[in-house]
Design a protein around this motif. Structure first.
Motif, short mmCIF file in Angstrom:
data_model
loop_
_atom_site.label_atom_id
_atom_site.label_comp_id
_atom_site.label_asym_id
_atom_site.label_seq_id
_atom_site.Cartn_x
_atom_site.Cartn_y
_atom_site.Cartn_z
N ASP A 178 48.13 43.31 35.16
CA ASP A 178 47.84 44.22 36.07
C ASP A 178 46.36 44.51 36.34
O ASP A 178 45.73 45.35 36.46
N LEU A 179 45.53 43.31 36.61
CA LEU A 179 44.32 42.90 36.76
C LEU A 179 44.01 42.71 38.18
O LEU A 179 44.47 41.72 38.80
N PHE A 180 43.72 43.79 39.03
CA PHE A 180 43.70 43.51 40.16
C PHE A 180 42.36 43.13 40.85
O PHE A 180 41.23 43.95 40.37
N ASN A 181 42.16 42.04 41.67
CA ASN A 181 40.98 41.85 42.36
C ASN A 181 40.67 42.01 43.38
O ASN A 181 41.14 41.44 44.65
N GLY A 182 39.98 43.27 43.76
CA GLY A 182 39.67 43.60 44.92
C GLY A 182 38.27 43.13 45.54
O GLY A 182 37.84 44.15 46.72
N LYS A 183 37.53 42.34 45.18
CA LYS A 183 36.39 42.05 45.43
C LYS A 183 36.27 41.14 46.73
O LYS A 183 37.17 40.29 46.92
N ILE A 184 35.40 41.62 47.70
CA ILE A 184 35.54 41.16 48.99
C ILE A 184 34.05 41.26 49.49
O ILE A 184 33.14 42.01 49.03
N GLN A 185 33.82 40.33 50.58
CA GLN A 185 32.57 40.60 51.26
C GLN A 185 32.55 41.50 52.43
O GLN A 185 33.69 42.07 52.75
N LYS A 186 31.42 41.94 52.96
CA LYS A 186 31.58 43.07 54.03
C LYS A 186 32.22 42.25 55.31
O LYS A 186 32.29 41.05 55.45
N GLY A 187 33.26 43.12 55.84
CA GLY A 187 33.89 42.98 56.93
C GLY A 187 35.30 42.52 56.59
O GLY A 187 36.17 42.33 57.33
N GLU A 188 35.59 42.23 55.41
CA GLU A 188 36.83 41.57 54.87
C GLU A 188 37.67 42.82 54.44
O GLU A 188 36.93 43.94 54.38
N ASN A 189 38.70 42.71 54.08
CA ASN A 189 39.56 43.88 53.91
C ASN A 189 40.68 43.64 52.97
O ASN A 189 41.25 42.49 52.98
N VAL A 190 41.21 44.66 52.14
CA VAL A 190 42.45 44.31 51.26
C VAL A 190 43.36 45.31 51.69
O VAL A 190 43.04 46.50 51.99
N GLY B 335 27.75 26.71 31.11
CA GLY B 335 26.59 27.34 31.87
C GLY B 335 27.10 28.05 33.10
O GLY B 335 26.21 28.71 33.64
N ASN B 336 28.11 27.53 33.53
CA ASN B 336 28.75 28.47 34.85
C ASN B 336 28.65 29.82 34.50
O ASN B 336 29.06 30.39 33.58
N LYS B 337 28.40 30.75 35.40
CA LYS B 337 28.57 32.04 35.42
C LYS B 337 29.61 32.43 36.38
O LYS B 337 29.92 32.29 37.49
N TYR B 338 30.25 33.86 35.97
CA TYR B 338 31.60 34.42 36.66
C TYR B 338 31.22 35.96 36.30
O TYR B 338 30.80 36.41 35.55
N VAL B 339 31.97 36.38 37.16
CA VAL B 339 32.32 38.01 37.12
C VAL B 339 33.78 37.93 36.21
O VAL B 339 34.58 37.40 36.46
N LEU B 340 33.63 38.76 35.13
CA LEU B 340 34.75 38.69 34.09
C LEU B 340 35.35 40.08 34.42
O LEU B 340 34.45 41.07 34.51
N GLN B 341 36.64 40.05 34.69
CA GLN B 341 37.43 41.43 34.59
C GLN B 341 38.37 41.51 33.59
O GLN B 341 39.12 40.70 33.26
N MET B 402 41.90 38.66 30.58
CA MET B 402 40.99 38.71 31.47
C MET B 402 41.12 37.76 32.61
O MET B 402 41.81 36.92 32.70
N ILE B 403 40.53 38.15 33.92
CA ILE B 403 40.57 37.10 34.67
C ILE B 403 38.95 36.85 35.07
O ILE B 403 38.15 37.80 34.80
N LEU B 404 38.80 35.56 35.59
CA LEU B 404 37.37 34.97 35.88
C LEU B 404 37.38 35.03 37.40
O LEU B 404 38.39 34.84 38.18
N ILE B 405 36.32 35.65 38.09
CA ILE B 405 36.10 35.75 39.47
C ILE B 405 35.02 35.01 39.80
O ILE B 405 33.92 35.37 39.16
N ASP B 406 35.20 34.18 40.94
CA ASP B 406 33.82 33.42 41.34
C ASP B 406 33.19 34.30 42.16
O ASP B 406 33.49 35.21 42.82
N GLU B 407 31.79 34.24 41.67
CA GLU B 407 30.83 35.21 42.19
C GLU B 407 30.55 35.02 43.45
O GLU B 407 30.03 36.20 44.40
N THR B 408 30.72 33.95 44.46
CA THR B 408 30.43 33.77 45.68
C THR B 408 31.79 33.86 46.58
O THR B 408 31.92 35.00 47.73
N SER B 409 32.67 33.34 46.30
CA SER B 409 33.95 33.51 47.07
C SER B 409 34.89 34.73 46.86
O SER B 409 35.69 35.05 47.54
N ASN B 410 34.53 35.17 45.53
CA ASN B 410 35.27 36.41 45.02
C ASN B 410 36.80 36.04 44.64
O ASN B 410 37.56 36.97 44.56
N ILE B 411 37.10 34.79 44.60
CA ILE B 411 38.43 34.28 44.30
C ILE B 411 38.71 34.58 42.81
O ILE B 411 37.82 34.25 42.06
#
Lengths: 311, 422
Positions: A178-190, B335-341, B402-411
């Protein structure tokens, strides 16, 4: 009906399938509130978005909604649905934003479909994307369900859209537990779909259980209809008549509520919600198959619209 | 009525989509217009291939244009059906190795995994990979469907061979609840009903097993964990001081009057009341989404966790975890850094070590590689910027992910199951 958690004897309530779905949806709505700066709830006055509003009440009352209700009005909506939309927003004292496809057509000089089965369904996307830009919405909550349609069956609950509003079904983000990732760049949308896992019957059973009000067109009423290719469409000025059309008066109800141009009715005597539910349980045709003419144009109609930025 | 979520796993062309299609068809869950649509699509495809094959039930779940074109499953499809006993969410996963992350997505919420094996090929690498994932995710039940029995003349010895190979594999993966059924998804043998083709098989059909299996035995009812998702503060004339902490109870039970601690601050207080739908309830059970009111006015914001004072999770910046690496563009390196949720909390973290990688064929722990590539499964050590209140995945699944999120691509690039710290 099972005890749903209101209990005085301090015994934990047990949860049935509908309780799980409700808890999941509330969790998702609160994630939207926590993760996004400028979300919106897409609200049409149809049963699925009315259900979303009810879930939002459970998620945020006694506080206000952390998002406005937004309707992209094609101008071809049922008056009963838009009246209901206005009344509900007013009675809840929540902000309602309506943007009109008509205006987009005028300002952008858009070409409307013409001919017998012309609809503004596709044009809604332009107004939606403009509205997202106008208010800088970073998230739009929608009432789509995975059981509705085969492309929707594939979509994530948090569905990422690029800066053009496009869905890329081949590169969806993994969505775990149930871990939802809504991280986006400006201009993008979820786009977020809290009732993804609900079926049509779940929505109806929930409406019955929670005694949620609906526009009258979901129940049997007499109406002047156009009989066209086996479908009954509400007779209105928005539909270009065809020589083969027959005008008939029938006792009908609507199983879904979209545009008048592309939403077909079913003949029905069902006046009460129990009767409506009994009829839907007995039917052998799917919700969209029975009532949405727009989906039947090509095999991948929904997928294509979503790739273009549709809900 | 309860809800069972199951995933179909296994390699390409083992018949996952066909099995789900068959279940839907035989439980009369396919409506006439949907049937017409796949009948039309089957005909178009058959004409192109100049064959005269029957209706392809796999088309019920392969909903994307490219899936239909290529006859493969790219991403998970969710289908819903119901019997008088249960509601089902079936999750049809892709078999191709490149889409493993989509399989993990589908498997993460499943109560049961149906692992398909082609009777002609037996246990192959992808069977092993998906079984490993099912076992790591702690999916409660594994049902192995030895499929395409019609293509091996419904041979008992072929079935027994595969079954004994799989049992060894299941043992090494500690898969406890295992059922193995010979089927033909295409013909419907032992799918919804028992077949007469294999009189030597005395067990259940796939559907019978789904109907009877006991689920959610492993849910943690002991350790209450309540991450605060959202603070409700109306600040109106009628409710000037109302402050409710909204969230989902991940596990366990919370009651009015419970002594609780707020993490990471460590401050103690009491539950004054619990609300659901603006009504007071005495008890909340997982996974209810409720609103808590606390006795003392503490500084609490999104991401903090309310737990019983006498039953607290680990609170640490150091985390050992199993990770499924899901990024096809970048490798994970020390050494890589991520956003951890973790739950609803997000912090930055750094990879301190790759401890070992798991060989998906032998399940052996290979000594530390320099980097992890797409679909690698490994044990890593992370350090987070602030302390996180977590449990191990085996102790409390709901608070051990947990999930790891790439800091630049946000994936989302990593799926993590936290390990017990030694």
């Amino acid at each position: 009906m099972k005890n749903r958690g209101v209990n005085e004897d301090q015994q934990p309530a047990s949860m049935d399938a509908l309780d799980y779905l409700e808890a999941e949806a509330i969790h998702i709505l609160r994630e939207v509130a926590g993760q996004f700066e400028r979300p919106a709830l897409l609200f049409s006055g149809g049963k699925d978005s009315i259900t979303l509003v009810h879930l939002a009440l459970k998620a945020f009352r006694p506080g206000k909604f952390p998002f406005p209700l937004v309707h992209i009005d094609t101008g071809h909506n049922f008056k009963e649905a838009t009246d209901f939309r206005d009344t509900l927003a007013q009675s809840l004292d929540e902000k309602l934003i309506v943007r009109y496809v008509e205006d987009t057509i005028r300002t952008k000089n858009l070409q409307e479909q013409t001919g017998k089965n012309a609809t503004r369904n596709w044009l809604q996307t332009f107004t939606l994307l403009d509205t997202i830009e106008e208010f800088e919405f970073d998230c739009c909550i929608g009432g789509a369900r995975r059981d509705e349609e085969k492309a929707r069956a594939k979509e994530r609950i948090f569905s990422f859209r690029d800066e053009f509003g496009q869905w890329d079904p081949k590169r969806q983000r993994p969505e775990l537990w149930d871990l939802f990732n809504g991280k986006i760049q400006k201009g993008e949308n979820v786009r977020v779909f809290p009732i993804s896992n609900w079926t049509e019957m779940d929505v109806w059973n929930y409406i019955r259980r929670e005694k949620i009000g609906l526009p009258p067109i979901y129940f049997s009423h007499q109406r002047e209809m156009i009989l066209r290719d086996g479908h009954l469409l509400a007779n209105s000025a928005f539909i270009q008549k065809d020589p083969d059309d027959q005008i008939v008066t029938r006792q009908v109800r609507f199983r879904t509520v979209g545009d008048m141009t592309c939403t077909a009715a079913v003949e029905s005597e069902a006046v009460l919600i129990d009767d409506v539910i009994a009829e839907i349980m007995a039917t052998r045709v799917s919700e969209r198959g029975e009532t949405r003419i727009d989906d039947q144009q090509t095999e991948a109609a929904m997928e294509d619209r979503k790739k273009g930025g549709y809900f | 009525m309860d809800l069972l979520r199951f995933i179909t796993a296994g390699s390409v062309d083992d018949g996952k989509s066909t099995l789900i299609g068959r279940l839907l068809y035989d439980t009369k869950s396919v409506l006439t217009d949907q049937m017409d649509a796949i009948e039309r699509a089957s005909k178009t495809r058959n004409q192109a291939q100049q064959t005269n094959a029957p209706i392809d039930l796999a088309l019920l779940t392969d909903g994307l244009r490219s899936e239909r074109e290529q006859g493969i499953t790219i991403d998970v499809a969710y289908k819903y059906f119901q019997t008088p006993t249960r509601k089902y969410i079936s999750i049809d996963a892709p078999g191709h190795i490149q889409y493993t992350r989509n399989m993990v997505t589908g498997a993460s919420n499943a109560d049961l995994a149906v692992v398909l094996i082609d009777a002609r090929h037996g246990v192959i690498e992808q069977t092993k990979r998906h079984s490993l994932i099912a076992s790591m995710l702690g999916i409660e039940h594994v049902l192995v469907a030895v499929n395409k029995m019609d293509l091996v003349n419904y041979s008992e010895s072929v079935f027994l061979d595969i079954a004994s190979t799989y049992k060894l594999l299941a043992e090494s993966l500690k898969i406890n609840n295992l059922t193995i059924i010979p089927v033909s998804a295409l013909n419907g043998d032992n799918v919804a009903t028992k077949t007469t083709q294999m009189t030597w098989y005395a067990g259940e059909s796939v559907l019978e097993h789904l109907e009877n299996v006991q689920i959610r035995q492993g849910v943690n009812v002991a350790d209450a964990r309540f991450p605060v998702q959202y603070v409700i503060r109306p600040q109106t004339a009628a409710l000037p001081d109302y402050r409710g902490y909204a969230g989902k109870l991940l596990s366990g039970v919370l009651k009015k009057g419970d002594e609780v601690t707020v993490l990471p601050s460590g401050r103690n207080t009491q539950i004054e009341s619990i609300e659901f739908g603006e009504k007071e309830i005495g008890v909340a059970i997982a996974p209810q989404s409720v609103v808590l009111h606390l006795k003392d006015n503490l500084d609490i914001s999104r991401g903090d966790m309310v737990v019983p004072t006498n039953n607290q999770p680990i609170l640490s910046q150091d985390i050992d975890t199993i990770v499924c690496w899901m990024d096809d563009r970048k490798a994970l390196r020390v050494g890589n850094k991520y956003v951890l949720q973790h739950g609803v909390a997000r912090v930055r973290c750094v990879v301190k070590a790759i401890d070992y990688k798991i060989d998906v064929n032998t399940y052996e722990k290979n000594s530390a590689p320099n980097e992890l590539l797409l679909n690698d499964v490994a044990r890593i050590t992370l350090r987070s910027a602030t302390a996180l209140p977590y449990d191990s995945y085996t102790q409390n699944r709901a608070n051990g992910t947990m999930i790891l999120i790439d800091e630049t691509s946000n994936i989302t690039v990593g799926a993590c199951m936290i390990e017990e710290r030694k």
